[in-house]
Design a protein around this motif. Sequence first.
Motif, PDB file in Angstrom:
ATOM      1  N   ASP A 261       1.256  12.287  -9.309  1.00  0.00           N
ATOM      2  CA  ASP A 261       0.584  13.581  -9.123  1.00  0.00           C
ATOM      3  C   ASP A 261       1.584  14.726  -9.119  1.00  0.00           C
ATOM      4  OD1 ASP A 261      -1.786  12.223  -8.958  1.00  0.00           O
ATOM      5  OD2 ASP A 261      -1.804  12.156  -6.761  1.00  0.00           O
ATOM      6  N   THR A 262       2.736  14.476  -8.494  1.00  0.00           N
ATOM      7  CA  THR A 262       3.753  15.532  -8.441  1.00  0.00           C
ATOM      8  C   THR A 262       4.289  15.847  -9.835  1.00  0.00           C
ATOM      9  OG1 THR A 262       4.390  14.776  -6.231  1.00  0.00           O
ATOM     10  CG2 THR A 262       5.935  16.213  -7.407  1.00  0.00           C
ATOM     11  N   GLN A 263       4.538  14.792 -10.613  1.00  0.00           N
ATOM     12  CA  GLN A 263       5.033  15.018 -11.971  1.00  0.00           C
ATOM     13  C   GLN A 263       3.986  15.722 -12.834  1.00  0.00           C
ATOM     14  OE1 GLN A 263       6.305  11.267 -13.504  1.00  0.00           O
ATOM     15  NE2 GLN A 263       8.051  11.076 -12.081  1.00  0.00           N
ATOM     16  N   ALA A 264       2.721  15.382 -12.609  1.00  0.00           N
ATOM     17  CA  ALA A 264       1.668  16.038 -13.395  1.00  0.00           C
ATOM     18  C   ALA A 264       1.533  17.499 -13.023  1.00  0.00           C
ATOM     19  CB  ALA A 264       0.340  15.317 -13.175  1.00  0.00           C
TER      20      ALA A 264
ATOM     21  N   LEU B 143       0.829  -1.206   0.000  1.00  0.00           N
ATOM     22  CA  LEU B 143       0.000   0.000   0.000  1.00  0.00           C
ATOM     23  C   LEU B 143       0.865   1.259   0.000  1.00  0.00           C
ATOM     24  CD1 LEU B 143      -2.840   1.206   0.172  1.00  0.00           C
ATOM     25  CD2 LEU B 143      -2.687   1.024   2.669  1.00  0.00           C
ATOM     26  N   ASP B 144       1.942   1.248   0.784  1.00  0.00           N
ATOM     27  CA  ASP B 144       2.843   2.415   0.807  1.00  0.00           C
ATOM     28  C   ASP B 144       3.489   2.631  -0.559  1.00  0.00           C
ATOM     29  OD1 ASP B 144       2.222   2.765   3.435  1.00  0.00           O
ATOM     30  OD2 ASP B 144       4.004   1.720   4.209  1.00  0.00           O
TER      31      ASP B 144
ATOM     32  N   LYS C  22       3.069   5.916  -2.824  1.00  0.00           N
ATOM     33  CA  LYS C  22       4.230   6.678  -3.270  1.00  0.00           C
ATOM     34  C   LYS C  22       4.204   6.883  -4.782  1.00  0.00           C
ATOM     35  CE  LYS C  22       9.264   6.788  -2.940  1.00  0.00           C
ATOM     36  NZ  LYS C  22      10.481   6.070  -2.466  1.00  0.00           N
ATOM     37  N   LEU C  23       3.848   5.801  -5.512  1.00  0.00           N
ATOM     38  CA  LEU C  23       3.751   5.935  -6.967  1.00  0.00           C
ATOM     39  C   LEU C  23       2.675   6.936  -7.358  1.00  0.00           C
ATOM     40  CD1 LEU C  23       4.046   2.179  -8.026  1.00  0.00           C
ATOM     41  CD2 LEU C  23       5.770   3.967  -8.315  1.00  0.00           C
TER      42      LEU C  23
END
Length: 266
Positions: free
Chosen positions: A143-146, A132-133, A137-138
């Motif tokens: 989301d961060t890259q987007a 789950l972690d 993280k993925l």
Amino acid sequence: AESVSEITNRTDPVDAKEELLDECESIWKQMEECQSKITLLGTETLLPPDAKMSLLMLQWKALTADCHQWQARSPEVISTNPDVLLELGKEELQKVKNDLEMLLSIVQSKNKQLDEDLKREEQWYEEQKQTLDTFRKLEEDADTQAEQPSTKREIDELKNKILKLKAYKKELVSALGEFLDEHFPHPEKVEKTKKKNSSAEPDVELITLKEILELLINKSMSTPHEPYITIDKSFWPPYIELLLRYGIAMRHPEDASRMRLQAFHK
């Protein structure tokens, strides 16, 4: 008052057991005598029905009185000898000890099984938690890259490069086509120039060098595992010789009627 240790030292435990056995034999003899009397009563002469009924009622009353008497009595101790009672107590304690040891072994085995089950459940929980972690993280990275403007700029730059490459490819193809049309005309025009006085038409329509190269390129791109094309009568021999001589194409090692484009990209 005498202590238990003094009584134990004074009398041998073997003598105490023998005394207890003697008392048991005496009680057993009394029971046998009672059993014999009951048996003799059962063999008495049959009485008339009324007398027999009266006798049974009397026996019932007597047995009822005995029953109440026995219920009111307190239990008697088999033996009053302290040594006998001590030995009996030891035996009972030993039985209780054995039962408790067996119960302890069962409880310990059950606890061991529960500990193993708990460890497996904890291991499974940790694995699920790590999975789950990892997914979280993925997801956060995606989301961060987007959200990052730099990533969007890189994608836009890559799209612009692709568009430029497509435009450059189109220019190269157009320039190659013009070059081939100018310097490598249609084979029928060349044949007619060589044979002005001949009115014979060719058996098949010949194709240009440009068309031969297109066939070779398309075949190499569509089926790279089988890039060979078959040379038929529409291929003008001088153009085939030109491609083979300058290393632009190569024949099949086992079939001279097939050829492929040279693998310049390797």
